[in-house]
Design a protein around this motif. Structure first.
Motif, PDB file in Angstrom:
ATOM      1  N   GLY A  96       0.823  -1.198   0.000  1.00 43.95           N
ATOM      2  CA  GLY A  96       0.000   0.000   0.000  1.00 43.95           C
ATOM      3  C   GLY A  96       0.854   1.245   0.000  1.00 43.95           C
ATOM      4  O   GLY A  96       2.073   1.193   0.200  1.00 43.95           O
ATOM      5  N   SER A  97       0.217   2.383  -0.212  1.00 40.57           N
ATOM      6  CA  SER A  97       0.962   3.637  -0.247  1.00 40.57           C
ATOM      7  C   SER A  97       1.559   3.988   1.108  1.00 40.57           C
ATOM      8  O   SER A  97       2.485   4.794   1.182  1.00 40.57           O
ATOM      9  N   GLY A  98       1.053   3.382   2.178  1.00 43.74           N
ATOM     10  CA  GLY A  98       1.631   3.596   3.503  1.00 43.74           C
ATOM     11  C   GLY A  98       2.666   2.556   3.878  1.00 43.74           C
ATOM     12  O   GLY A  98       3.131   2.520   5.022  1.00 43.74           O
ATOM     13  N   ALA A  99       3.078   1.716   2.916  1.00 44.21           N
ATOM     14  CA  ALA A  99       3.986   0.609   3.227  1.00 44.21           C
ATOM     15  C   ALA A  99       5.343   1.080   3.736  1.00 44.21           C
ATOM     16  O   ALA A  99       5.898   0.492   4.665  1.00 44.21           O
ATOM     17  N   ALA A 100       5.884   2.143   3.123  1.00 43.61           N
ATOM     18  CA  ALA A 100       7.210   2.618   3.544  1.00 43.61           C
ATOM     19  C   ALA A 100       7.192   3.068   5.003  1.00 43.61           C
ATOM     20  O   ALA A 100       8.114   2.759   5.776  1.00 43.61           O
ATOM     21  N   MET A 101       6.132   3.789   5.382  1.00 44.79           N
ATOM     22  CA  MET A 101       6.019   4.236   6.775  1.00 44.79           C
ATOM     23  C   MET A 101       5.814   3.050   7.711  1.00 44.79           C
ATOM     24  O   MET A 101       6.333   3.034   8.832  1.00 44.79           O
ATOM     25  N   ALA A 102       5.047   2.044   7.253  1.00 49.06           N
ATOM     26  CA  ALA A 102       4.833   0.857   8.074  1.00 49.06           C
ATOM     27  C   ALA A 102       6.138   0.100   8.283  1.00 49.06           C
ATOM     28  O   ALA A 102       6.425  -0.380   9.391  1.00 49.06           O
ATOM     29  N   GLN A 103       6.949  -0.003   7.225  1.00 51.98           N
ATOM     30  CA  GLN A 103       8.237  -0.674   7.350  1.00 51.98           C
ATOM     31  C   GLN A 103       9.126   0.047   8.353  1.00 51.98           C
ATOM     32  O   GLN A 103       9.834  -0.576   9.153  1.00 51.98           O
ATOM     33  N   GLN A 104       9.097   1.380   8.301  1.00 51.27           N
ATOM     34  CA  GLN A 104       9.903   2.152   9.244  1.00 51.27           C
ATOM     35  C   GLN A 104       9.421   1.945  10.668  1.00 51.27           C
ATOM     36  O   GLN A 104      10.224   1.737  11.584  1.00 51.27           O
ATOM     37  N   ALA A 105       8.095   1.982  10.853  1.00 57.04           N
ATOM     38  CA  ALA A 105       7.548   1.765  12.189  1.00 57.04           C
ATOM     39  C   ALA A 105       7.864   0.360  12.678  1.00 57.04           C
ATOM     40  O   ALA A 105       8.198   0.161  13.858  1.00 57.04           O
ATOM     41  N   GLY A 106       7.783  -0.615  11.772  1.00 59.06           N
ATOM     42  CA  GLY A 106       8.127  -1.979  12.145  1.00 59.06           C
ATOM     43  C   GLY A 106       9.586  -2.109  12.559  1.00 59.06           C
ATOM     44  O   GLY A 106       9.916  -2.826  13.509  1.00 59.06           O
ATOM     45  N   SER A 107      10.460  -1.380  11.866  1.00 61.81           N
ATOM     46  CA  SER A 107      11.883  -1.405  12.217  1.00 61.81           C
ATOM     47  C   SER A 107      12.121  -0.818  13.607  1.00 61.81           C
ATOM     48  O   SER A 107      12.979  -1.300  14.357  1.00 61.81           O
TER      49      SER A 107
END
Length: 231
Positions: free
Chosen positions: A142-153
């Protein structure tokens, strides 16, 4: 903006999503269900063209047993999704008079489950490629995937793969809440599904509310530890 994310835990997989759909052509957003059952032992979510995802949902509902019983679930998912993508690509009208931003027929599909004591997280891209992410332990589309990956990190030090699906649900909800705070187009209601050896369980609104209270206690506990260490 859309975000669908999944994480591997010690005894299962957790997959979650927001519910906000952005229609750029009409300049509006509206809620829609993005997380769906895939039989009784898996779940899936999608990002992109709603017409494609509606066809995918119908197809998965009719063929979930075939997919989940296949020796190669990734190939089985691909076999179901590719004809749908081909159809929409072939019938898409890109040049609509008076509508210069009418979107595309592209869509991403991500599914997750637990089989024979092992997790699986798979993605089918708009080009039909299969992505495998269980070994990585976390994935988002999704378009929020990059932010989700960062939050997951930022939560990686909690070692989600070594913890239970109950903790995994709290971690996924915490990521979704963080995206809700930082992006106007990611929002409630959130959807969560935990999948383990007993099957897939889609959390009710009440269960998600109770889980939110657990996340609040988690955050307060962190603040208390920081206060003792640094204040």
């Amino acid at each position: 903006m859309t975000v669908v994310l999944a994480t591997v835990c010690r005894d299962g997989v957790v997959i979650g999503s927001d519910s906000q759909i952005t229609d750029k052509g009409r300049g509006m957003t509206y809620p829609a269900q993005k997380l769906h059952p895939l039989g009784e032992s898996a779940a899936w979510g999608g990002s992109g063209a709603r017409s494609v995802l509606t066809d995918v949902e119908r197809c998965f509902n009719e063929n979930s047993a075939t997919i989940l019983e296949s020796p190669d679930i990734g190939r089985a998912l691909q076999a179901q999704v590719l004809p749908i993508l081909h159809h929409h690509y072939e019938t898409f009208i890109s040049d609509v008079p008076g509508d210069e931003d009418n979107g595309t027929p592209a869509a991403y599909v991500m599914a997750a489950g637990w089989r024979d004591g092992e997790p699986w997280i798979l993605e089918i891209t708009p080009s039909g490629m299969i992505g495998h992410y269980a070994d990585i332990g976390f994935h988002a589309i999704g378009s929020g995937a990059a932010m989700a990956q960062q939050a997951g990190s930022l939560l990686s030090h909690f070692l989600l793969a070594d913890r239970s699906v109950h903790f995994g649900c709290a971690a996924v909800l915490r990521v979704l809440q963080a995206l809700d705070l930082t992006s106007a187009s990611v929002g409630k209601p959130f959807s969560l599904c935990r999948i383990d050896a007993e099957g897939a369980h889609h959390l009710s609104d009440k269960e998600i509310e109770d889980l939110g209270n657990v996340v609040s206690k988690w955050e307060k506990a962190e603040q208390a530890v920081i206060a003792k260490m640094f204040d």
